[in-house]
Design an enzyme around this catalytic site. Sequence first.
Site, PDB file in Angstrom:
ATOM      1  N   THR A 169       5.418   8.406  10.410  1.00  0.00           N
ATOM      2  CA  THR A 169       5.863   7.191   9.919  1.00  0.00           C
ATOM      3  C   THR A 169       5.660   6.687   8.537  1.00  0.00           C
ATOM      4  OG1 THR A 169       4.109   5.937  10.665  1.00  0.00           O
ATOM      5  CG2 THR A 169       5.480   6.354  12.213  1.00  0.00           C
ATOM      6  N   ARG A 227       0.856  -1.161  -0.093  1.00  0.00           N
ATOM      7  CA  ARG A 227       0.034  -0.008   0.083  1.00  0.00           C
ATOM      8  C   ARG A 227       0.947   1.214   0.039  1.00  0.00           C
ATOM      9  NH1 ARG A 227       1.612   3.107   4.531  1.00  0.00           N
ATOM     10  NH2 ARG A 227       1.008   2.420   6.430  1.00  0.00           N
ATOM     11  N   ARG A 282       3.950   0.245   2.587  1.00  0.00           N
ATOM     12  CA  ARG A 282       4.186  -0.414   3.384  1.00  0.00           C
ATOM     13  C   ARG A 282       3.805  -1.946   2.754  1.00  0.00           C
ATOM     14  NH1 ARG A 282       1.952  -3.749   7.845  1.00  0.00           N
ATOM     15  NH2 ARG A 282      -0.184  -3.398   7.458  1.00  0.00           N
ATOM     16  N   ARG A 336       3.172  -6.650  13.251  1.00  0.00           N
ATOM     17  CA  ARG A 336       1.907  -6.397  13.685  1.00  0.00           C
ATOM     18  C   ARG A 336       1.051  -7.565  13.595  1.00  0.00           C
ATOM     19  NH1 ARG A 336       0.112  -1.100  10.265  1.00  0.00           N
ATOM     20  NH2 ARG A 336       1.909   0.290  10.595  1.00  0.00           N
ATOM     21  N   CYS A 361       0.949  10.998   9.408  1.00  0.00           N
ATOM     22  CA  CYS A 361       1.837  10.280  10.324  1.00  0.00           C
ATOM     23  C   CYS A 361       3.073  10.506   9.793  1.00  0.00           C
ATOM     24  CB  CYS A 361       1.309   9.061  10.635  1.00  0.00           C
ATOM     25  SG  CYS A 361       2.328   8.184  11.916  1.00  0.00           S
ATOM     26  N   GLU A 420      -7.061   7.793   7.367  1.00  0.00           N
ATOM     27  CA  GLU A 420      -5.921   8.552   8.350  1.00  0.00           C
ATOM     28  C   GLU A 420      -5.269   9.537   7.167  1.00  0.00           C
ATOM     29  OE1 GLU A 420      -3.098   6.232  10.273  1.00  0.00           O
ATOM     30  OE2 GLU A 420      -1.346   7.580   9.801  1.00  0.00           O
ATOM     31  N   ARG A 476      -5.602   6.178   0.576  1.00  0.00           N
ATOM     32  CA  ARG A 476      -4.552   4.777   0.743  1.00  0.00           C
ATOM     33  C   ARG A 476      -4.986   4.092  -0.358  1.00  0.00           C
ATOM     34  NH1 ARG A 476      -2.834   3.602   6.413  1.00  0.00           N
ATOM     35  NH2 ARG A 476      -1.991   5.851   6.940  1.00  0.00           N
ATOM     36  N   GLU A 522      -3.044  -2.478  12.556  1.00  0.00           N
ATOM     37  CA  GLU A 522      -2.293  -1.923  13.559  1.00  0.00           C
ATOM     38  C   GLU A 522      -2.841  -2.233  14.826  1.00  0.00           C
ATOM     39  OE1 GLU A 522      -2.249   2.434  12.989  1.00  0.00           O
ATOM     40  OE2 GLU A 522       0.015   2.181  13.685  1.00  0.00           O
TER      41      GLU A 522
HETATM   42  P1  ADP Z   1      -1.878   0.001   7.002  1.00  0.00           P
HETATM   43  O1  ADP Z   1      -1.357  -0.868   6.303  1.00  0.00           O
HETATM   44  O2  ADP Z   1      -2.379   1.162   6.010  1.00  0.00           O
HETATM   45  O3  ADP Z   1      -1.093   0.788   8.092  1.00  0.00           O
HETATM   46  P2  ADP Z   1      -3.255  -1.682   8.615  1.00  0.00           P
HETATM   47  O4  ADP Z   1      -1.999  -2.327   9.231  1.00  0.00           O
HETATM   48  O5  ADP Z   1      -4.158  -0.804   9.764  1.00  0.00           O
HETATM   49  O6  ADP Z   1      -3.035  -0.785   7.672  1.00  0.00           O
HETATM   50  O7  ADP Z   1      -4.239  -2.602   7.872  1.00  0.00           O
HETATM   51  C1  ADP Z   1      -5.387  -2.507   7.438  1.00  0.00           C
HETATM   52  C2  ADP Z   1      -5.969  -3.934   7.087  1.00  0.00           C
HETATM   53  O8  ADP Z   1      -5.040  -4.358   6.042  1.00  0.00           O
HETATM   54  C3  ADP Z   1      -6.100  -4.766   8.139  1.00  0.00           C
HETATM   55  O9  ADP Z   1      -7.221  -5.438   8.257  1.00  0.00           O
HETATM   56  C4  ADP Z   1      -5.087  -5.704   7.824  1.00  0.00           C
HETATM   57  O10 ADP Z   1      -5.191  -6.979   8.406  1.00  0.00           O
HETATM   58  C5  ADP Z   1      -4.778  -5.622   6.536  1.00  0.00           C
HETATM   59  N1  ADP Z   1      -3.535  -6.293   5.934  1.00  0.00           N
HETATM   60  C6  ADP Z   1      -2.312  -5.688   6.194  1.00  0.00           C
HETATM   61  N2  ADP Z   1      -1.615  -6.520   5.515  1.00  0.00           N
HETATM   62  C7  ADP Z   1      -1.933  -7.630   4.988  1.00  0.00           C
HETATM   63  C8  ADP Z   1      -1.679  -8.845   4.248  1.00  0.00           C
HETATM   64  N3  ADP Z   1      -0.463  -9.025   3.720  1.00  0.00           N
HETATM   65  N4  ADP Z   1      -2.422  -9.572   3.916  1.00  0.00           N
HETATM   66  C9  ADP Z   1      -3.902  -9.336   3.990  1.00  0.00           C
HETATM   67  N5  ADP Z   1      -4.248  -8.398   4.858  1.00  0.00           N
HETATM   68  C10 ADP Z   1      -3.576  -7.492   5.207  1.00  0.00           C
HETATM   69  N1  DAR Z   2      -1.171   5.640  17.032  1.00  0.00           N
HETATM   70  C1  DAR Z   2       0.103   6.025  16.365  1.00  0.00           C
HETATM   71  C2  DAR Z   2       0.450   5.164  15.234  1.00  0.00           C
HETATM   72  C3  DAR Z   2       1.780   5.442  14.609  1.00  0.00           C
HETATM   73  C4  DAR Z   2       1.955   4.861  13.315  1.00  0.00           C
HETATM   74  N2  DAR Z   2       0.824   4.213  12.517  1.00  0.00           N
HETATM   75  C5  DAR Z   2      -0.157   5.016  11.792  1.00  0.00           C
HETATM   76  N3  DAR Z   2       0.146   6.351  11.551  1.00  0.00           N
HETATM   77  N4  DAR Z   2      -1.419   4.456  11.499  1.00  0.00           N
HETATM   78  C6  DAR Z   2       1.062   5.613  17.559  1.00  0.00           C
HETATM   79  O1  DAR Z   2       1.975   6.430  18.125  1.00  0.00           O
HETATM   80  O2  DAR Z   2       1.156   4.405  17.925  1.00  0.00           O
END
Ligand code: ADP
Ligand code: DAR
Length: 375
Positions: free
Chosen positions: A291, A144, A298, A327, A289, A243, A247, A332
């Site tokens: 990060t 993404r 990512r 994660r 953010c 956010e 995305r 997250e």
């Molecule tokens: P971001 O990548 O935008 O930080 P999150 O970590 O919050 O988003 O993940 C958002 C959604 O994407 C969650 O439901 C997570 O399970 C899903 N997700 C992230 N990586 C994968 C993956 N490799 N395969 C399937 N689902 C994924």
């Molecule tokens: N709640 C923030 C998230 C940090 C990175 N993740 C983002 N941007 N979705 C923290 O400080 O944990």
Amino acid sequence: MAKALPKPKCKKCEEKCGKGKTSPEVLAQLEAGYEKLVDSDSPSMLKRFLTKEIFDKLKYKKTSFGSTLLDCIQSGLENLDSGIGVYAADPECYQVFSPLFDPIIEEYHHVKATDKQPASDWGNAATFGNLDPKGEFVISTRVRCCRTIKGYPFNPCMTEENYKDIESQMQAALKDLPGDLAGTYNPLTGMSKEVQQKLIDDHYLFKEGDRFLQSANACRFWPTGRGIFFNQAKTFLMWICEEDHLRIMCMQPGGNVGETFKRLIAAVAEVQKKVTFVTSERFGFLTFCPTNLGTTIRASVHIKVPKLSRDMDKFKELAGKFNLQIRGTGGEHSDSPDGVYDLSNKRRLGLTEYQCLKEMYEGITEIIKAEKGAK
Ligand code: ADP
Ligand code: DAR
């Protein structure tokens, strides 16, 4: 830095945009919140890098949008379990509050404040094959990136009109996409709770009510302007106004990183024909953010590592060696009930899109080797 965006028209921001010092109410909230932070054992980078000297230097500052230090740190003050604890309330915050943002950015992305983001280079997606052709470990792959649309501030300074404008602009931009990118836009407004929950459970849609984003004033006017686009196969998806403004993501079952990345490259190329993104010489693509700055990429796998995850401290150390972040599979701040983890590249700034994928690909290759060899 990006050109200053037009002043926001939102009431909240206009109140704040008034000239002169930060209001006494905001100052009082800052002082009380900072005292609590200092007395806490918060693991956040906010706690580590917001020294009293920097706090006193920044607490009176405001951006032209009217954003204050409180707007940037209130999520970390209210959620002491934050990992980072700061967000840029508008694009200028990275400059106005740089004494706080710079050390966080330098440590997180392993860059120097003076570095410039390399030009975009997506490279050749065919370099990346399938991490796990036999399907023993990798359940799914996702790549993404985030985008900010020119002419709009970040969530805390957006008006309800802004949300509606972005949503309608993106609905138009996403119509008639070519080939297998074609799909439908699904606004959150009017979406049944059952459909919404199913999309979240199937890992397509963002969760609702993230307390970190709520504290950062990123959820105002919810669900206005929020939604998800996906193609027929749900291998190309876009989140609107979660956010970040956008995305853009591609995901599919299995470990074929090359195929997933190739589709994302095609999708971004189509979207950028119709939408102008905000970039900066230093930070590349700007995001809410810190990060996510730079490439905003990512690249993740959901991977079964039952042996390595028996000792989480050692697992985290191994992942850290390859600049990988661990994660839970629910996104997250989620955990992993069944020994399946979300592993992804941690760094996004100071390297190219191709290098982000390479770092993830090589890291996961090593993790699979270690899992195979573990007792
Ligand atoms: P971001 O990548 O935008 O930080 P999150 O970590 O919050 O988003 O993940 C958002 C959604 O994407 C969650 O439901 C997570 O399970 C899903 N997700 C992230 N990586 C994968 C993956 N490799 N395969 C399937 N689902 C994924
Ligand atoms: N709640 C923030 C998230 C940090 C990175 N993740 C983002 N941007 N979705 C923290 O400080 O944990």
